[in-house]
Design an enzyme around this catalytic site. Sequence first.
Site, PDB file in Angstrom:
ATOM      1  N   SER A   1     -67.697 -51.047 -51.231  1.00  0.00           N
ATOM      2  CA  SER A   1     -68.843 -50.128 -50.568  1.00  0.00           C
ATOM      3  C   SER A   1     -70.196 -51.737 -50.792  1.00  0.00           C
ATOM      4  O   SER A   1     -70.201 -52.116 -51.931  1.00  0.00           O
ATOM      5  CB  SER A   1     -69.305 -49.416 -52.213  1.00  0.00           C
ATOM      6  OG  SER A   1     -70.532 -48.971 -52.687  1.00  0.00           O
TER       7      SER A   1
ATOM      8  N   ARG B   1     -82.715 -36.747 -55.629  1.00  0.00           N
ATOM      9  CA  ARG B   1     -82.506 -37.936 -56.522  1.00  0.00           C
ATOM     10  C   ARG B   1     -82.246 -39.798 -55.649  1.00  0.00           C
ATOM     11  O   ARG B   1     -80.125 -39.175 -55.618  1.00  0.00           O
ATOM     12  CB  ARG B   1     -82.050 -37.589 -57.907  1.00  0.00           C
ATOM     13  CG  ARG B   1     -82.871 -36.701 -58.861  1.00  0.00           C
ATOM     14  CD  ARG B   1     -83.862 -37.799 -59.837  1.00  0.00           C
ATOM     15  NE  ARG B   1     -83.730 -38.885 -60.812  1.00  0.00           N
ATOM     16  CZ  ARG B   1     -84.130 -39.943 -61.151  1.00  0.00           C
ATOM     17  NH1 ARG B   1     -85.445 -39.552 -60.884  1.00  0.00           N
ATOM     18  NH2 ARG B   1     -83.388 -40.518 -62.051  1.00  0.00           N
TER      19      ARG B   1
ATOM     20  N   PHE C   1     -78.486 -47.812 -47.418  1.00  0.00           N
ATOM     21  CA  PHE C   1     -79.192 -48.449 -47.971  1.00  0.00           C
ATOM     22  C   PHE C   1     -80.286 -47.169 -48.585  1.00  0.00           C
ATOM     23  O   PHE C   1     -81.073 -46.788 -47.878  1.00  0.00           O
ATOM     24  CB  PHE C   1     -80.772 -49.622 -47.710  1.00  0.00           C
ATOM     25  CG  PHE C   1     -82.108 -49.828 -48.312  1.00  0.00           C
ATOM     26  CD1 PHE C   1     -81.289 -50.604 -49.442  1.00  0.00           C
ATOM     27  CD2 PHE C   1     -82.878 -50.141 -47.185  1.00  0.00           C
ATOM     28  CE1 PHE C   1     -82.954 -50.834 -50.329  1.00  0.00           C
ATOM     29  CE2 PHE C   1     -84.070 -50.544 -47.951  1.00  0.00           C
ATOM     30  CZ  PHE C   1     -83.672 -50.571 -49.765  1.00  0.00           C
TER      31      PHE C   1
END
Length: 158
Positions: free
Chosen positions: A111, A86, A78
């Site tokens: 992913s 960024r 996460f």
Amino acid sequence: MNQSSPSRPEGRVAFVKARWHADIVDQCHASFEEALTSLSDGRLAVEAYEVPGAFEIPLLARDLAKTGRFKAIVGSAFVVNGGIYRHEFVAETVVSALMQVQMDTDLPVFSAVLTPHNFHESEEHRRFFFEHFRVKGREAGEACVTLLQVREAVKQAA
């Protein structure tokens, strides 16, 4: 693909998870494992590996792929805006590296590295992403089993 029911895949799947926001990422792992167990009738076992953050996932995924012990690998993290860098760049870099591992090793790599546009340390956001990662884990489990079945069918047809 033929109309007969595809066989259930079997073997091991590695699940590599970042520890930043571990309580949220762990939901992805738990629901992935539940989905994989259900969809493979328990023939696929999950081995979990922890890494500090998202950047470390591709390197360990490559190392695990090279062992030849796994049918597939999943990376989960996460990646949120910490105000210093960024976060979109970090997530894009990690996902691109996971794709490279997949292509270099001929092993499916999935992913569940996600980055929201906005995340605030509020109860509402934590609750939303806690549940969202459960959904993503289930989806990753479904994708993993499906791709393993399709690859086996292609191999059998060759």
